[in-house]
Write an enzyme that holds these catalytic residues in place. Sequence first.
Site, PDB file in Angstrom:
ATOM      1  N   ARG A  65       0.799  -1.220   0.000  1.00 37.12           N
ATOM      2  CA  ARG A  65       0.000   0.000   0.000  1.00 37.12           C
ATOM      3  C   ARG A  65       0.838   1.278   0.000  1.00 37.12           C
ATOM      4  O   ARG A  65       0.573   2.198  -0.767  1.00 37.12           O
ATOM      5  CB  ARG A  65      -0.884   0.070   1.262  1.00 37.12           C
ATOM      6  CG  ARG A  65      -2.211  -0.549   1.122  1.00 37.12           C
ATOM      7  CD  ARG A  65      -2.633  -1.098   2.464  1.00 37.12           C
ATOM      8  NE  ARG A  65      -1.806  -2.261   2.733  1.00 37.12           N
ATOM      9  CZ  ARG A  65      -2.128  -3.494   2.351  1.00 37.12           C
ATOM     10  NH1 ARG A  65      -3.257  -3.712   1.765  1.00 37.12           N
ATOM     11  NH2 ARG A  65      -1.317  -4.511   2.566  1.00 37.12           N
ATOM     12  N   THR A  66       1.823   1.342   0.887  1.00 36.07           N
ATOM     13  CA  THR A  66       2.561   2.603   1.013  1.00 36.07           C
ATOM     14  C   THR A  66       3.328   2.870  -0.274  1.00 36.07           C
ATOM     15  O   THR A  66       3.334   3.983  -0.796  1.00 36.07           O
ATOM     16  CB  THR A  66       3.491   2.557   2.237  1.00 36.07           C
ATOM     17  OG1 THR A  66       2.715   2.166   3.369  1.00 36.07           O
ATOM     18  CG2 THR A  66       4.114   3.905   2.512  1.00 36.07           C
ATOM     19  N   LYS A  94      28.029  -3.436  -2.711  1.00 35.05           N
ATOM     20  CA  LYS A  94      29.471  -3.297  -3.014  1.00 35.05           C
ATOM     21  C   LYS A  94      30.191  -2.610  -1.862  1.00 35.05           C
ATOM     22  O   LYS A  94      31.352  -2.241  -1.981  1.00 35.05           O
ATOM     23  CB  LYS A  94      29.669  -2.447  -4.271  1.00 35.05           C
ATOM     24  CG  LYS A  94      29.089  -3.034  -5.534  1.00 35.05           C
ATOM     25  CD  LYS A  94      29.431  -2.102  -6.701  1.00 35.05           C
ATOM     26  CE  LYS A  94      28.627  -2.395  -7.929  1.00 35.05           C
ATOM     27  NZ  LYS A  94      28.712  -1.277  -8.888  1.00 35.05           N
ATOM     28  N   ARG A 115      11.506   3.627   2.976  1.00 39.39           N
ATOM     29  CA  ARG A 115      11.073   2.694   4.018  1.00 39.39           C
ATOM     30  C   ARG A 115      12.226   1.735   4.276  1.00 39.39           C
ATOM     31  O   ARG A 115      12.791   1.167   3.332  1.00 39.39           O
ATOM     32  CB  ARG A 115       9.844   1.921   3.553  1.00 39.39           C
ATOM     33  CG  ARG A 115       9.595   0.696   4.402  1.00 39.39           C
ATOM     34  CD  ARG A 115       8.318  -0.008   4.079  1.00 39.39           C
ATOM     35  NE  ARG A 115       7.152   0.770   4.478  1.00 39.39           N
ATOM     36  CZ  ARG A 115       5.943   0.244   4.638  1.00 39.39           C
ATOM     37  NH1 ARG A 115       5.744  -1.040   4.436  1.00 39.39           N
ATOM     38  NH2 ARG A 115       4.929   0.995   5.001  1.00 39.39           N
ATOM     39  N   HIS A 148       5.784   5.879  11.411  1.00 31.46           N
ATOM     40  CA  HIS A 148       5.206   5.795  10.067  1.00 31.46           C
ATOM     41  C   HIS A 148       4.317   7.034   9.898  1.00 31.46           C
ATOM     42  O   HIS A 148       3.093   6.947   9.900  1.00 31.46           O
ATOM     43  CB  HIS A 148       4.386   4.502   9.972  1.00 31.46           C
ATOM     44  CG  HIS A 148       4.013   4.087   8.579  1.00 31.46           C
ATOM     45  ND1 HIS A 148       4.167   4.895   7.480  1.00 31.46           N
ATOM     46  CD2 HIS A 148       3.472   2.932   8.115  1.00 31.46           C
ATOM     47  CE1 HIS A 148       3.736   4.247   6.407  1.00 31.46           C
ATOM     48  NE2 HIS A 148       3.310   3.053   6.763  1.00 31.46           N
TER      49      HIS A 148
END
Length: 334
Positions: A65-66, A94, A115, A148
Amino acid sequence: MLPSRGSSLFHVIDPRVFERPLLDELCALATRARLLAKTEDGARALRDLLPTRRAMLYFTQPSTRTFLSFNNACHVLGMRTSEIRDPSTSSEVKGESFEDSIRTFSSYVDVIVMRTKESGRAAQAARLMNGIPRPVPVINAGSGSDQHPTQALLDIYTLQRSFEDQGGIDGKVIGMMGDLKRGRTVRSLCYLMKNYKNVRLVFIAPEQFAMEPDVKAYLDQHRIPYTETTRLSDVLPQLDAVYVTRMQTEWDTSGESRAVDLSHFSIGAPELARLKRDAVIMHPLPRGPEIDPSVDQDPRAMYWRQERNGMWMRVAVLIKIFGVEQRIGEIPTV
Ligand code: NCD
């Protein structure tokens, strides 16, 4: 022009900085965009707001959803997006440092939405941006089990819309249920509650997953009353809203979620029968067994609308960050 660090909204990291006038403005912008998009002309006008802006979606923790709502919010405004979702495709494998990766993203885009599994990463990226010559805004789309903020904004928008004819969010009794200890959505939503008058919170959680002391201390400091219980049935008829969350099993170290008897923390037909007629049921989704799918048919089930509100709230956040709120106000409506 890039948004400047002095603009009224730049980084979106910590919900505690949001004050009521900004929340009200964001809700009004979300509604304005939502209604404009219903007509072809309105949708085209929205798409013409930010056609030269680019966003980087850096989502190294699972998201449906986000991610999709930010991606589509960008597209609604005409923005283009690039993404990294799998850290194994980033130069971090790397050995490139997190800071160098973020600085690299900022070289190509005008906003970074991120996120991460680790707490505090978005804040770290924002601090880094504040020290470089071409800083771009960083939006926290979920940081570990910590915060959030844009979910909390869309939750406020959903509560405000739901209680539009009942005097708004002020004075409401809001239950938060489930894994309150490790759920970042409820933590962020608690912080925003300081902006509403006479709200009372009811935490409904298994003892081992109770709300953390840091959030409770914040509520005490802002004189927001809350009570705690381990049984939904004891408090259900008092609630104006029940915000249900799932067990955050991904943080288990030895299957501790499985020990919880979810029957005390779930909504099904018996709970619907005892819930107020004009109450609302919310959930940030994804859901587990804590809301029976048969509940979806009930008019009090708000979570699918909440999910869609998420895209409009993210449109509002981008409008505010890029300072085009005047222009959206000038778009004619039919
Ligand atoms: C939430 C999250 O990722 O914290 N989901 C979402 O963003 N809608 C809630 C959850 O995963 O339980």
